[in-house]
Structures are given as structure tokens and as C-alpha cells.
Write a protein that holds these residues in place. Structure first.
Motif, PDB file in Angstrom:
ATOM      1  N   LEU A  12       0.886  -1.142  -0.015  1.00 35.95           N
ATOM      2  CA  LEU A  12      -0.140   0.195  -0.154  1.00 35.95           C
ATOM      3  C   LEU A  12       0.886   1.127  -0.091  1.00 35.95           C
ATOM      4  O   LEU A  12       0.390   2.213  -0.648  1.00 35.95           O
ATOM      5  CB  LEU A  12      -0.947   0.110   1.274  1.00 35.95           C
ATOM      6  CG  LEU A  12      -2.498  -0.583   1.144  1.00 35.95           C
ATOM      7  CD1 LEU A  12      -2.903  -0.450   2.291  1.00 35.95           C
ATOM      8  CD2 LEU A  12      -3.096  -0.143  -0.408  1.00 35.95           C
ATOM      9  N   ASN A  37      -7.156   8.077  -3.936  1.00 28.56           N
ATOM     10  CA  ASN A  37      -6.407   7.322  -3.124  1.00 28.56           C
ATOM     11  C   ASN A  37      -7.194   6.201  -2.337  1.00 28.56           C
ATOM     12  O   ASN A  37      -6.911   5.097  -2.129  1.00 28.56           O
ATOM     13  CB  ASN A  37      -5.891   8.078  -1.998  1.00 28.56           C
ATOM     14  CG  ASN A  37      -4.207   8.750  -2.213  1.00 28.56           C
ATOM     15  OD1 ASN A  37      -3.581   7.944  -1.771  1.00 28.56           O
ATOM     16  ND2 ASN A  37      -4.455   9.909  -2.822  1.00 28.56           N
ATOM     17  N   LEU A  38      -8.393   6.760  -1.732  1.00 28.50           N
ATOM     18  CA  LEU A  38      -9.273   5.878  -1.317  1.00 28.50           C
ATOM     19  C   LEU A  38      -9.800   4.827  -2.079  1.00 28.50           C
ATOM     20  O   LEU A  38      -9.708   3.603  -1.622  1.00 28.50           O
ATOM     21  CB  LEU A  38     -10.249   6.700  -0.472  1.00 28.50           C
ATOM     22  CG  LEU A  38     -11.261   5.823   0.295  1.00 28.50           C
ATOM     23  CD1 LEU A  38     -12.002   6.592   1.549  1.00 28.50           C
ATOM     24  CD2 LEU A  38     -12.813   5.509  -0.323  1.00 28.50           C
ATOM     25  N   GLU A  41      -7.213   2.166  -2.821  1.00 33.03           N
ATOM     26  CA  GLU A  41      -6.746   1.336  -1.662  1.00 33.03           C
ATOM     27  C   GLU A  41      -8.020   0.222  -1.510  1.00 33.03           C
ATOM     28  O   GLU A  41      -7.666  -0.992  -1.085  1.00 33.03           O
ATOM     29  CB  GLU A  41      -6.585   2.322  -0.441  1.00 33.03           C
ATOM     30  CG  GLU A  41      -6.496   1.527   0.949  1.00 33.03           C
ATOM     31  CD  GLU A  41      -6.664   2.199   2.140  1.00 33.03           C
ATOM     32  OE1 GLU A  41      -6.352   3.246   2.459  1.00 33.03           O
ATOM     33  OE2 GLU A  41      -6.995   1.458   3.196  1.00 33.03           O
ATOM     34  N   GLU A  42      -9.197   0.770  -1.617  1.00 37.92           N
ATOM     35  CA  GLU A  42     -10.253  -0.254  -1.386  1.00 37.92           C
ATOM     36  C   GLU A  42     -10.264  -1.433  -2.322  1.00 37.92           C
ATOM     37  O   GLU A  42     -10.559  -2.574  -1.831  1.00 37.92           O
ATOM     38  CB  GLU A  42     -11.717   0.616  -1.214  1.00 37.92           C
ATOM     39  CG  GLU A  42     -12.018   1.822  -0.468  1.00 37.92           C
ATOM     40  CD  GLU A  42     -11.936   1.307   1.064  1.00 37.92           C
ATOM     41  OE1 GLU A  42     -12.040   0.071   1.445  1.00 37.92           O
ATOM     42  OE2 GLU A  42     -11.794   2.217   1.803  1.00 37.92           O
ATOM     43  N   THR A  45      -7.057  -3.640  -1.758  1.00 36.82           N
ATOM     44  CA  THR A  45      -6.940  -4.615  -0.466  1.00 36.82           C
ATOM     45  C   THR A  45      -7.803  -5.483  -0.625  1.00 36.82           C
ATOM     46  O   THR A  45      -7.860  -6.627  -0.245  1.00 36.82           O
ATOM     47  CB  THR A  45      -7.270  -3.656   0.710  1.00 36.82           C
ATOM     48  OG1 THR A  45      -8.577  -2.942   0.754  1.00 36.82           O
ATOM     49  CG2 THR A  45      -6.230  -2.522   1.180  1.00 36.82           C
TER      50      THR A  45
END
Lengths: 133, 94
Positions: A12, A37-38, A41-42, A45
Motif C-alpha cells: 500500500l 487514494n481511497l 486502496e479499497e 486491499t
């Protein structure tokens, strides 16, 4: 701009560095940058969590067009899971009724303008579009 | 960079970027808390759903003994994330 990343949570920091470098080079505003970014990331992951045995790297591509940002994540040797058509999350439930988890895709849908999913030949391709102000 | 600490006043201080790779670090601190606390977001730049889940779990556990977390000093982007998640309904946010 394109780069591949090891399928691991510790990737990450490298993913954020890659996005940050792009945002800085293209002078993207903080709000759009936060959303990307969010969203990345979601999605990243989820790919790590739901396919832990898969040794293939995950590819992320970012490009800036005149009025928007386009980000594509490509994952290979995976079963289909259409992130663009998931059930709505009821965010009005009380504290007692709320459960941890399941908010990632909901937040992406709130924070980007388009979320598209394709699955062909065991390859999933997720595209995000964020309009720039 | 992510940092979580407890100030002398008892406030929980968050700083940096609270992403999915920082969940265990954050949980290890929230798990030590058993009474109502203020969480100061002043130096927190970023949070994702992973961080929200840690806060939700703590709020649910504290709620069982009528205790709670109160949140303050969020930046605009984090405040938006809380609103989209409906967390403004389950946390008091200053």
C-alpha cells in the motif's frame, strides 16, 4: 503512468507513493486526490484479501484527460466479482445494528463519478473515473 | 506514516495516514481503552474504510458499558468520508 504491485497489504505505501507522484506532477486538487487514494486502496486491499493464494501482481494505470482522471486496476487469474453492482449499504442503521466491514465499495461509489467492471478470460479490469473541477 | 498515541489528558491522538495496513497498530491502542475518550484527528490526513471499521468496533464495545468515543478536529475530506459512511450518525463529531 502504469505500475505493477505485489499482492500484499504492505504494498500500500508503494501504491500511495505512485498515486502521490502522479497527482503532484499533474497538480490535481486535494479532494480528487483523496478520492482516488481511497478508491484504489479499497479495490487493491479487496484483491489482496480475497485472492491470497494468487501470486500474480496487480497492475494500476492512472491517466489524466482534459476534465477527468481515469484509473484502471487489472487483476489476473481471478473469479468474477462485479464491484460496480454490489448491494446498497444502509448507512442509517443504529450503532447496535452496524457491522464492521462492507463500506469500501459504498465509499468508492460516493467519491468517484464512474465505477466500471469487466471480466474476460479470468482477468478483471476495474475502471474509475473522477471528474476534475 | 501513521501514529496513534494517548495524551496525558487521556485523548487519543491520530496522525498521518490511517490505511488498511495500519489496522493492527490502531487496534492495539483502542483495545486498551475502556472509558469514554476524545479522539483528536487534528494531524490525521487520511482514513479509509479499514480505519472506520476500527473506530466502529471500539464504539460498539464501549457502547456496551455506556461509554463512547467523541471525535474532533477532522479535516474536510475525512469529515466527508464519515458522512458518506453514515458515521456522523453514530459518533459525536465536534
Amino acid at each position: 503512468m502504469q505500475k505493477t504491485f505485489k499482492r500484499a497489504m504492505h504494498s500500500l505505501d508503494e501504491v500511495f507513493d505512485f498515486i502521490g507522484e502522479f497527482m503532484k506532477a499533474h497538480a490535481v486538487d486535494q479532494s480528487a486526490s483523496y478520492s482516488i487514494n481511497l478508491a484504489v486502496e479499497e479495490l487493491f486491499t479487496n484483491m489482496v484479501k480475497y485472492n491470497p493464494g494468487n501470486a500474480n501482481d496487480i497492475s494500476i494505470t492512472i491517466q489524466k484527460n482534459k476534465d477527468d482522471l481515469k484509473v484502471t486496476l487489472v487483476d489476473t487469474e481471478v473469479e468474477p466479482f462485479d464491484v460496480a453492482n454490489t448491494a446498497e449499504v444502509d448507512v442509517t442503521k443504529s450503532l447496535e445494528e452496524r457491522k464492521a466491514g462492507g463500506l469500501g465499495i459504498h465509499l468508492i461509489k460516493k467519491m468517484v463519478d464512474r465505477l466500471e467492471y469487466e471480466h474476460n478470460n479470468r482477468q478483471s479490469r476495474i475502471t474509475l473515473i473522477k471528474h476534475l473541477e | 506514516m501513521f501514529d496513534i498515541s494517548i495524551a496525558e489528558s487521556g485523548e487519543i491522538l491520530l496522525a498521518g495516514r490511517f490505511d488498511a495496513s495500519k489496522v493492527e497498530t490502531a487496534k492495539s491502542v483502542f483495545q486498551t481503552v475502556s472509558t469514554s475518550r476524545v479522539v483528536d484527528f487534528k494531524d490525521l490526513e487520511y482514513i479509509s474504510s479499514a480505519g472506520l471499521s476500527v473506530l466502529l468496533e471500539a464504539q460498539k464495545r464501549l457502547g456496551e458499558s455506556s461509554q463512547k468515543l467523541k471525535l474532533k478536529n477532522m479535516n474536510k475530506h475525512i469529515r466527508d468520508v464519515f458522512r458518506y459512511a453514515g458515521f456522523d450518525l453514530i459518533f459525536e463529531i465536534e
